[in-house]
Design an enzyme around this catalytic site. Structure first.
Site, PDB file in Angstrom:
ATOM      1  CG  ASP A   1      -4.266   5.209  12.752  1.00 29.50           C
ATOM      2  OD1 ASP A   1      -4.155   5.544  13.953  1.00 29.50           O
ATOM      3  OD2 ASP A   1      -4.329   4.031  12.390  1.00 29.50           O
TER       4      ASP A   1
ATOM      5  NE  ARG B   1      -1.199   5.064  13.521  1.00 26.73           N
ATOM      6  CZ  ARG B   1      -0.682   4.060  12.819  1.00 26.73           C
ATOM      7  NH1 ARG B   1       0.630   3.995  12.568  1.00 26.73           N
ATOM      8  NH2 ARG B   1      -1.471   3.110  12.365  1.00 26.73           N
TER       9      ARG B   1
ATOM     10  CB  SER C   1      -6.860  -3.839   8.140  1.00 26.56           C
ATOM     11  OG  SER C   1      -5.996  -2.800   8.496  1.00 26.56           O
TER      12      SER C   1
ATOM     13  CG  ASP D   1      -2.108  -0.954   1.029  1.00 25.24           C
ATOM     14  OD1 ASP D   1      -2.094  -1.732   0.062  1.00 25.24           O
ATOM     15  OD2 ASP D   1      -3.033  -0.920   1.860  1.00 25.24           O
TER      16      ASP D   1
END
Lengths: 408, 408, 408, 408
Positions: free
Chosen positions: A127, A98, A181, A16
């Site tokens: 996110d 993050r 995921s 990705d």
């Protein structure tokens, strides 16, 4: 927003973010700098370098860094000082990683003179918010590019087509759709989507990645001791270790005993509910231990204030406001409370549970002299309790008298 | 305070409250009315009647009541709507029973024309506060007598002497000192004192009374379903039951699987820390289930507000302020949030853990249409997220710009 | 509690504390050390020395100190950083002075080897609590003697008799009963009791001591400018001054314009309501000014957190918990927020009101570029608001859809 | 979003909403329904009907309603029960009117089968958020059209051109730019923008619309009495009145005495600071009165909880979340507290100030018997305070002992 000229991309080396890399080059014609961080997700980083080179990134534009110690020391541990849990149960494993990634993206952008950063988070999740709020708080001028919100590669087929058209290598097992995921770092692994989307249906075994199912955990409990200084774990079974080493070791211990699995439906900041499977083996053990050491070293006034601030603190981290003044205010209050949260906790790990079974400390506030059922040698005068109750009752008594007076 | 003429005593039938009964008669020369409640503590009540009679209490002055349904319906369930835990871990099993006992003591006092109530709680603990604050809130004029704060029977020897002098029968096993002190009701069993006083030392196995040690729990997990209506459990595995029946059944299930053990050092309202061993098998299962159903039926705004109010609500109950205006205000807010907290939760019980593994409801707010990784048919426009983030970031960006401007 | 041998007494030089001084000597036969502080109450201190000597206190046992700067710098200003008001209106003028007095009492006790401190607060009020909690927090072993709770001098007549018997000089105007009770320091004057005891009846004019009635204030408004650094006032009309000088000057300005009068019924910590008349001229001006400078320099996240913490912070100060861990935690959070609360505020003083009419700062977060009704040159994209609203509305929309679905 | 077919527009009859009306017709070719509400803004409504007709709106599509009573009864009064102020000072006059307008827009849309509503709020402000969140909470499917976020009429010149091209009559005084922007309803008038944009510069006199400058207020104070029932004002000077009548009368009284002016820089929900001039004459008087009656009728536990919830409650209203579950939860708690907030308050209005100078009530909790400096006939035993303090001090003493032990 004018088109970016040079972009620092949070790059995992996976399919990705490789597509994103290429898309940035073709869509914006911009120079791409990649940043790949070892946050303890358990993957080799060097393959990411090779893939980046293959996609035409100049060697000096490839940043690969081991940030595990910084991650645990400056993000995970401060958060655990607060006993932070989101919505009663979630240990914020993704949320807390993050801001660190954003911080390095922004710093690298400033070093290399990039005008934008980019990430691979979708437009439905938390996110994107966490990445971009952190970036905004660190550099008011940096642009944030979120290709998933911009492009039209809205199906798996289109993505693979784009990959093929752009000579992006596709691993065989990526041809089909992933059944769910995954995000991982040293604190946790989260799994979401696809087979997990119906919150009524139990998560299949194969979803779990770093904890054994409790049924397969050892049949004998294991007892460990964790030592704290100023609210942070500093040793396991008497052996001093660095922050990341401690968390790594607790992950092994917790994972082996099936600790820290969570099947959870949460409220995303963007307004929808989502279901996730979280595994936080070391964090679960750490939280129990931290609560244990606080039990004897933290004053009730401080502890109750902490408890009442915690939901807001956790919400701030979940929503992406790590680098906000209010999170820093709360941290200042929390850190103040931890100055003497030092000592050792004994835990029992068994079949999915981590439970505190003993705790001791030079800084203990527990006074056997006061609490004892035996003769306390005058430490505490029970008659004081009468006055204590009398004055606490006074307003209640006045209320009761009013009720009777008014016949209400 | 003038001497009481007629006292309603919370009477268990045990040695201590029998001594109190006699002491009230001899110290104050007052008429004693006994109240013995079945709160699910698991003891026969009729022996209490015989003992009271033996000690000279008139039959019409002996009140024995089964209040289990009222206890669960009006006290335990409202509290569980709040997901109340004290200091992060304690399910308030003792705290929540005291107001009900006080309520009946006061009501009986009013019925029989007594001017005082009496209880057997010591001057060091929380229970004296809970009994007396509740009484004050219900009747401003009733006196509260706490013999433990008044008399000089400060050692076990003196107590036994008094018993013997007053022909109070002493069971053989009461001759020696109990190794720890126990309180029990339908929600939990607590054990404190003596062998448990050193919080560093693990509690011995024999302390636990209603849960098996997880090692002895079944080797196979058991799956159960709990159905909720308006925040309260109403059925197990599809079978509708009364509140007390549900909690009884959950206690059996939880106890069998070793759920709900807690080794805990807490902060008493009277200012000291104490260590307790709590067993709340059914309550632990119920809390996990309630959180599970809230996950899909409770809005995030409501849920986050609840989370932030909970520590204060729990503290109020712990400190004895059940019958206070502020607890009632919080209850009004909490109950408002539960109007559509209805549905069913699936739980896995195994070796000390109760974990939610599925939940479903007609009132679910979970929208697979919104959250899906698949095509969402326009339910959610990812571009909206850009604006959402942009405005949330604005103040952070202004702060960052100021920082740069001032070079700070 | 064993009898004290040497006691440090908070001594004003007035009749009441002179009686206490004598009573301590006669009741306990102990050595008395007097501490008289200039907190800005506006009375000469040297007469206190003479009276102490007259009552037989050795010169080396007489402590007289000007603590005004410490009072304002370390107590008043930190509190004003929080915009602290108790129960919506009270600026905590008495509450904030007590911890400082206790601190000096305890320090002097340690210097002179005293084992106790004593104060002249009654058993009905908050001040006893504030004195004694502060002392306990600073020295766990020091005894606190509160003669008003111990002696039997329960009427004015008995007090005067005791004074006469002990050759304590009684000023003529003290022969009759004071029409109300007064406490004063640099921050405020409070008046309570007697003629003020009926909260329905307007306080008579003669109660007020340091503010003119607004009707008598100048007919022209006066404009002043107050400059702040890190949340503290540092200059008036451009002239830098010390903390105590600033508060003194603001008292003059505020008092002249009739600012800061409050007729208030409050809830005492000991459980009853009481009515007080408070005059806080300088503090009222300072609070308005501090709010004004925060309006442009404090971020909304920080400000809203501060607002939500303030009631608890104020309650802690009111209840006497200045030297508690939780007050210190809150202070750490508040101080963190004040790092850039610097700039100047313009105020209008007129007939009882102090209102902010302008504010400016190098650290301003106000962005005319963003807020302008005029063309903003792209600083803000109004279309972002659509996404912002859309995602904030998402959960409300899901709730509304559920309502319709269930027909509820 | 598909194009709307039928739109209900919040229509004032002024130039801006007339332009919006026309723009909706031309841009979307949709049928427009107008809703004009009398919220007490002080303008005739019938001219709005004529203008709407002139712009081609069918008579049956013109809704003109007097909602003043509903506004005060169901929105203003519930909010005042909470003593709600935003950021310490703002009485939320604009914020509280928006949900009512949205409610009627949505209801009318459902009646007439419209698929959208439209409003004239810009993309920079809070009002767009309030309108649209309220609408979403009431009808999940209704579209919201905010022309200011969509069109390109970004300057005054373009707007006037559009008006001329579309035969929209332009009053002569609208040719030039307004010197500031105004919103008004029965609770307040707000003025923003243009000449007010520099927060350092004092607002010019001509900005104020419904309050005299205090210098011009009467030289004699005026005393009034306001009576409350369950937290709501029900009478002035003994005369019972409807909610809207009471607020109207208080506006006259407050305005005449220059009460309720506020020069304020606030934090908008959309992330920027803005400066507003607010006039809330009646609300300012009402708030002072409500606090006054609460002082004697509200218990401290209830009051302190209310105080701590208030900032969040106010923020919810400011941000547009009136119709949210969490606002309703807080309202339930607040309303619970108001059940006996009944009685009368005496206020002094003078030169910009409204101050409570007396209060009385059958439901008063003030006990002169307890608080008196005189002999209290045993209502309160001062010795109880010793025990009260002793137990409150215990944890502080344990902390102090630890500090000494550790030498920290």
């Amino acid at each position: 927003m004018s088109a970016p000229k040079k972009v620092v991309l949070a790059y995992s080396g996976g399919l990705d973010t490789s597509i994103i890399l290429k898309w940035l080059q073709t869509e914006y014609g911009c120079e791409v700098v990649t940043f790949t961080a070892d946050l303890g997700q358990g993957e080799e980083l060097e393959p990411a370098r090779k893939k980046a080179e293959l996609l035409g990134i100049k060697p000096e534009n490839i940043y690969i860094e081991d940030v595990r110690e910084e991650f645990v020391r400056d993000f995970v541990f401060p958060m655990f000082r607060a006993n932070a849990v989101y919505e009663g149960l979630y240990l914020l494993g993704t949320s807390i990683a993050r801001p660190l990634i954003s911080k390095r993206l922004v710093e690298i952008a400033e070093e290399v003179g990039a005008d934008a950063i980019a990430h691979g988070a979708t437009g439905k999740g938390n996110d994107q918010v966490r990445f971009e709020l952190s970036a905004a708080a660190l550099n008011p001028d940096v642009k944030c590019i979120a290709p998933w919100r911009e492009w039209d590669l809205s199906s798996r087929t289109k993505l693979l087509e784009f990959a093929e058209q752009n000579q992006i290598p596709i691993a065989k097992d990526k041809r089909g759709e992933a059944p769910f995921s995954v995000d991982a770092n040293l604190l946790h692994t989260s799994s979401e989507g696809k087979v997990l989307e119906d919150p009524a249906v139990m998560a299949p075994d194969y979803v779990f990645q770093r904890t054994v199912v409790p049924e397969d955990a050892p049949n004998e409990p294991e007892f460990i001791e964790i030592t704290f200084e100023k609210g942070d774990a500093v040793a396991i079974n008497g052996e001093a270790m660095s922050p990341a080493t401690i968390l790594t070791r607790l992950n092994e211990l917790g994972g082996k005993h099936g600790c820290g699995r969570l099947d959870f439906v949460e409220n995303r900041f963007v307004g929808m509910k989502s279901r996730g499977i979280y595994e936080t083996p070391g964090g679960t053990v750490l939280l129990e231990a931290h609560r244990g050491i606080e039990q004897i070293t933290l004053d009730s006034g401080a502890g109750h204030l902490k408890d009442s601030l915690m939901p807001r603190y956790a919400e701030l981290i979940y929503n992406g406001f790590w680098f906000s003044p209010e999170r820093e205010m709360l941290q200042a209050a929390i850190d103040k409370s931890q100055e003497l949260v030092s000592g050792t906790v004994r835990l029992k790990l068994y079949k999915g549970s981590a439970t505190c079974v003993g705790r001791w400390s030079d800084a203990s506030l527990y006074s056997e002299a006061h609490v004892t059922f035996e003769d306390d040698a005058g430490a505490y005068d029970q008659k004081d309790a009468a006055g204590f109750i009398q004055l606490n009752a006074l307003r209640l008594r006045l209320l009761a008298a009013r009720k009777r007076r008014l016949g209400s």
